[in-house]
Design an enzyme around this catalytic site. Structure first.
Site, short mmCIF file in Angstrom:
data_model
loop_
_atom_site.label_atom_id
_atom_site.label_comp_id
_atom_site.label_asym_id
_atom_site.label_seq_id
_atom_site.Cartn_x
_atom_site.Cartn_y
_atom_site.Cartn_z
N GLN A 183 0.82 -1.22 0.00
CA GLN A 183 0.00 0.00 0.00
C GLN A 183 0.85 1.27 0.00
O GLN A 183 0.33 2.37 -0.18
CB GLN A 183 -0.95 0.01 1.21
N HIS A 205 -0.92 -4.81 -9.21
CA HIS A 205 -2.27 -4.27 -9.44
C HIS A 205 -2.68 -3.15 -8.49
O HIS A 205 -3.76 -2.58 -8.62
CB HIS A 205 -3.32 -5.39 -9.43
N THR A 241 7.15 -20.73 -15.52
CA THR A 241 7.39 -19.83 -16.66
C THR A 241 6.95 -18.41 -16.31
O THR A 241 5.85 -18.20 -15.80
CB THR A 241 6.62 -20.34 -17.90
N CYS A 331 -15.98 -11.79 5.55
CA CYS A 331 -17.01 -12.82 5.72
C CYS A 331 -16.33 -14.17 5.81
O CYS A 331 -15.89 -14.72 4.81
CB CYS A 331 -17.95 -12.77 4.53
C1 LIG Z 1 -0.90 -4.80 2.56
C2 LIG Z 1 -1.19 -5.85 1.54
N1 LIG Z 1 -0.39 -6.92 1.44
C3 LIG Z 1 -0.60 -7.88 0.55
C4 LIG Z 1 -1.67 -7.84 -0.31
C5 LIG Z 1 -1.86 -8.94 -1.30
O1 LIG Z 1 -1.52 -8.52 -2.61
P1 LIG Z 1 -1.85 -9.41 -3.89
O2 LIG Z 1 -3.25 -9.10 -4.25
O3 LIG Z 1 -0.87 -8.98 -4.94
O4 LIG Z 1 -1.65 -10.83 -3.50
C6 LIG Z 1 -2.55 -6.76 -0.24
C7 LIG Z 1 -3.75 -6.71 -1.09
O5 LIG Z 1 -4.76 -6.12 -0.73
C8 LIG Z 1 -2.30 -5.73 0.70
O6 LIG Z 1 -3.10 -4.67 0.81
#
Ligand SMILES: Cc1ncc(COP(=O)(O)O)c(C=O)c1O
Length: 390
Positions: A183, A205, A241, A331
């Site tokens: 983040q 992403h 890969t 949930c």
């Molecule tokens: C602080 C944190 N760590 C790890 C992840 C996991 O990332 P990924 O979706 O690439 O597995 C997230 C996803 O929300 C995240 O906010």
């Protein structure tokens, strides 16, 4: 109805430049980077270019960058990798993390505890900042790893990573320091030399890049055991890969944010919209409170508890107005558990259940914030009137 997306901490759209960069490697240049012929070599050099882009951003060597399938996988590799390498040397590792980590860190810790590894969790204060004095006390002679996230995904709290790194460096025995920077990457300085971390994770992403690709930085000289066995890819650390187009996209995305002036301008713009949203809600709607620190907070995060009403109901009502946000609840097995982060900062079950996370992005506009501030007071009023929490 034009939708308002305020869930950028969950995921972000692809940047046009990223999309353009990826296209070639999904179609024309589809080679396997392990192949020796020219198709393979073109794919290989695209991966190495992306690796350089990541290294430039993190201020590390290219050989220290490992591409993974997600940040979840990168976190797993960091944690299991250090523990397994320690066990291989015949030693019994002790590892520490914070109580507010993402499940991608907490679940590996839980699993390792079940397997008999010594595990400790450091608590946080009411703002969500790791208690450093407690962390120091938790350190043992056999502590090999400390994992503390750079910024929290729910409440946006920014941790004192460099300070923790300094503390760990003062110990006689080497303690590896990992940070989940998923983040943080969009907004905070991720120079790993300044941060003093040994391992760092982030994801494509969340930075306007593709899904299904993540990075683990592993400082030179650190021995990690792989968790995915198979091919020799990524220096034997991550078999499989390579996702060439995904890696190219991640490289392009990181290049896009590796501009200090642009980052500051974007951050300031987002921060002022964040403050407008935050203050607007707190002033317009009674019985609301901000979760997390006001100062040590990501510029795009607003997390608010709405007394006397369920977060899920707020989310659904906002969704009907075309406004997409998130709650802190997960949930799990049919029951709605309150967020472990909100519970850790001392919220009651009821307050935690009545929380909403708004996360802004680089295309968020003032008009969008105004539309939230226009509809939200009436939604809360309506829901409170029928709430069983009254
Ligand atoms: C602080 C944190 N760590 C790890 C992840 C996991 O990332 P990924 O979706 O690439 O597995 C997230 C996803 O929300 C995240 O906010």
């Amino acid at each position: 109805m034009k939708k308002v997306y305020l869930d950028y901490a969950a995921t972000t759209p692809l940047d046009n430049e990223v999309k353009k960069a990826m296209e070639l490697y999904q179609t024309v240049e589809f080679g396997n980077a392990s192949s020796l012929h020219s198709f393979g070599q073109i794919a290989r050099s695209a991966i190495e270019k992306a690796r350089q882009q990541v290294a430039d951003f993190l201020h590390c060597q290219v050989t220290e960058v490992t591409f993974c399938g997600s940040a979840t996988e990168a976190n797993n590799l960091a944690i299991f990798g250090i523990v397994k390498a320690t066990q291989k040397r015949g030693l019994k590792p002790h590892i520490i993390t914070s109580v507010i980590e993402h499940p991608a860190v907490l679940e590996p810790f839980k699993m390792l505890a079940k397997l008999g590894v010594e595990v400790d969790y450091c608590s946080v204060d009411q703002q969500g900042i790791v208690k450093i004095a407690e962390l120091e006390k938790l350190i043992k002679l056999n502590t090999v790893l400390v994992s503390v996230m750079y910024a929290n995904n729910e409440i946006g709290t920014i941790q004192p990573i460099a300070e923790i790194a300094n503390l760990l460096k003062q110990r006689k025995a080497k303690i590896f320091f990992h940070t989940d920077a998923v983040q943080a990457v969009n907004y905070l300085d991720c120079d790993v030399v300044k941060l003093g971390v040994d391992l760092l994770t982030f994801s494509g992403h969340k930075i306007y890049g593709p899904k299904g690709v993540g990075v683990l930085l592993v400082k030179k000289g650190i021995n990690l055991e792989p968790i995915i066995l198979g091919g020799h890819q990524e220096n034997g650390l991550r078999g499989g890969t390579e996702n060439v187009a995904g890696i190219v996209g991640l490289g392009q995305a990181i290049k896009g944010i590796n501009n200090y002036e642009l980052r500051i301008t974007n951050s300031e713009k987002i921060k002022s919209l964040r403050d407008k949203l935050m203050d607007g809600i707190l002033q317009k709607i009674s019985g609301t409170s901000l979760n997390g620190s006001r100062e040590k907070r990501l510029p795009n995060n607003v997390n608010i508890s709405f007394g006397g009403v369920e977060g899920e109901s707020i989310l659904m009502a906002l969704d009907q107005e075309g406004i997409c946000v998130s709650t802190g609840s997960a949930c799990a097995s049919g029951s709605l558990d309150p967020s472990h982060v909100l519970m850790a900062i001392g919220l009651s079950h009821q307050k935690a259940h009545g929380s909403i996370r708004f996360t802004l992005g680089k295309t968020t506009t003032e008009k969008e914030i105004d539309s939230v501030l226009k509809v939200l007071p009436n939604i809360i009023k309506r829901l409170r009137a029928i709430s069983p929490f009254k």
